[in-house]
Design a protein around this motif. Structure first.
Motif, short mmCIF file in Angstrom:
data_model
loop_
_atom_site.label_atom_id
_atom_site.label_comp_id
_atom_site.label_asym_id
_atom_site.label_seq_id
_atom_site.Cartn_x
_atom_site.Cartn_y
_atom_site.Cartn_z
N PHE A 130 1.02 -1.40 -0.06
CA PHE A 130 -0.04 0.15 0.12
C PHE A 130 0.85 1.29 -0.14
N GLU A 131 2.06 1.19 0.46
CA GLU A 131 3.06 2.22 0.22
C GLU A 131 2.96 3.23 -1.12
N PRO A 132 2.86 2.44 -2.31
CA PRO A 132 2.98 3.34 -3.43
C PRO A 132 1.52 4.33 -3.27
N TYR A 133 0.50 3.92 -2.50
CA TYR A 133 -0.65 4.70 -2.74
C TYR A 133 -0.72 5.63 -1.50
N GLY A 134 0.13 5.58 -0.54
CA GLY A 134 0.26 6.60 0.51
C GLY A 134 -0.22 6.07 1.89
#
Length: 457
Positions: free
Chosen positions: A382-386
């Motif tokens: 989920f890190e790529p989506y903040g």
């Protein structure tokens, strides 16, 4: 032997990497669909603008039930049905007045008030009395009946602004609204005024539910804005004999029949294993109920719609539930758990969105240590989506009754800093919701449901 063990380890690592790449690719598709072709925002527009506030027992709540049933049927979910549930029927009444009546400085001065949900009304004569300001129940008890009897108790404990988690601040102040009228009545109070539960100092009033205790007189109760609470407190400091008058016409009627609305996509491999995603369909009557909780409802429906749009056939049954009566009774959540137990349903996870349609930041889970670790282990996807806040502890009011059946409960976490500006207020309308943030939230929820479906908890 060492060579075989090394090859096995390398194969295992390669499989894990491939699996993570596959998951990342599908999650990307979920976000692409939600952001380019999402329908949650238009669903919210219809729910808020065409139906509006949806207090349990109202015609608007009934309209919302039928709308959500029709919406899920239109999307072609495998099954859509209603769960009957008896709910409270409280009406606010058309007249709400408040004023200071004998200020040495201002004389008679109007103050906006709103009745607390489930409260009794004053009737046309209103309630007039001297004000006694308190911060908590301990101070109330210390003052006792000698001081409180025949007076109006003014609960004026603010939410702690130092807490970054505004929901913790809310929890720290909410008992004065939920139990304040009953506690004050024990000492002979004739009415209660409560400071609105808000992170902001402004002129907006916040309603919310109160709960009367047994064998204690039911006294009328209203909220005032945070700005008016500070103003009133300052006046009392200089003028301890200050009196206040308020008039309300709210009343509780007999329970009425309503429904939870359920839509699901059947699992292909483990159809008896159920993953729930939901929000509560009812809202307070003062506004359109956009953040609380129209957003959670349309996001939950959107989760299933995204899977349909992407031709994803889940292994397990994915169920969207529009719970009824979270605001002033929690009857829908309790009924759902009751029926799940009666039907011997096996829920492997429940996810709730009831913190507004703001920017997603993560998820919190209540469950076993292994279940918590599994969810935390997905954080990198989920890190790529903040989304960076993956924590232990979480859920929601409507899914909390499922915990007695050992179901792990998960709370969707949007940015909480603005939520208590709108919570239970007349300004919680469609215009307060950002389309991009709402759609990002729906995509994030769908991505997590996908992972739970693939790997369980």
């Amino acid at each position: 032997m060492k060579r075989i063990m090394l090859l096995s380890l390398l194969l295992l690592l390669a499989t894990a990497v491939h699996g993570q790449e596959k998951d990342a690719a599908f999650i990307r598709k979920i976000y692409d669909e939600a952001l380019a072709k999402g329908e949650s925002y238009e669903m919210l527009r219809y729910l808020t603008k065409n139906i509006g506030g949806r207090l349990s027992g109202s015609p608007q709540a009934a309209a919302a039930v039928e709308w959500s049933r029709q919406q899920m049927m239109t999307y072609g979910f495998d099954t859509v049905y209603l769960q009957p549930v008896m709910v409270p029927h409280w009406e606010r009444g058309e007249v709400e007045k408040g004023r200071i009546v004998n200020s040495k400085k201002y004389g008679s001065m109007p103050i906006e008030v709103t009745a607390l949900g489930n409260s009794v009304g004053t009737g046309p004569k209103g309630t007039l009395g001297r004000l006694i300001e308190v911060k908590d129940f301990q101070q109330l008890a210390e003052l006792g009946e000698k001081t409180i009897k025949g007076k109006i108790v003014f609960f004026n404990r603010p939410m702690d602004p130092r807490l970054l988690d505004t929901f913790s601040a809310y929890s720290g102040a909410s008992n004065q609204r939920g139990s304040g009228p009953t506690e004050a009545a024990k000492y002979g109070a004739i009415g209660v005024i409560v400071r609105s539960l808000s992170s902001y100092k402004d002129g907006v009033v916040h309603t919310g539910s109160t709960n009367y205790g047994l064998n204690v007189p039911k006294i009328p109760a209203v909220a005032i804005s945070t700005a008016d609470a500070d103003f009133l407190s300052d006046l009392l400091h200089d003028d301890p004999e200050l009196q206040f008058y308020f008039e309300t016409h709210s009343q509780m009627h007999e329970d009425v029949l309503s429904y939870n609305v359920v839509g699901e996509i059947k699992g292909t491999q483990f159809p008896d294993e159920i993953i729930v995603v939901g929000g509560h369909l009812d809202s307070w009557d003062l506004s359109e109920g956009a953040h609380d909780d129209g957003a959670g409802c349309v996001q939950s429906i959107e989760v299933l719609r995204l899977f349909k749009a992407l031709n994803y056939r889940p292994k397990r049954t994915i169920r969207a539930v529009m719970f009824m009566n979270e605001e002033n009774g929690l009857r829908g959540g309790r009924k759902y758990a009751e029926l799940a137990a009666e039907n011997n349903e096996k829920h492997i996870a429940a996810l709730e969105s009831d913190r507004g349609g703001f920017l997603p930041v993560g998820f919190g889970i209540t469950g076993t240590e292994s279940q918590q670790n599994k969810l935390l282990g997905w954080a990198s996807l989920f890190e790529p989506y903040g989304l960076f806040q993956f924590k232990r502890g979480g859920g929601g009011a409507d899914i909390s009754p499922l915990r007695t059946q050992d179901v792990p409960t998960i709370g969707y976490l949007p940015d909480s800093q603005r939520y208590f500006k709108y919570h239970h207020t007349p300004i919680d309308n469609f215009e307060a919701v950002n389309q991009r943030e709402l759609e990002l939230g729906a995509a994030s929820m769908a991505a997590l449901i996908y992972l739970i479906d693939q790997y369980g908890l």
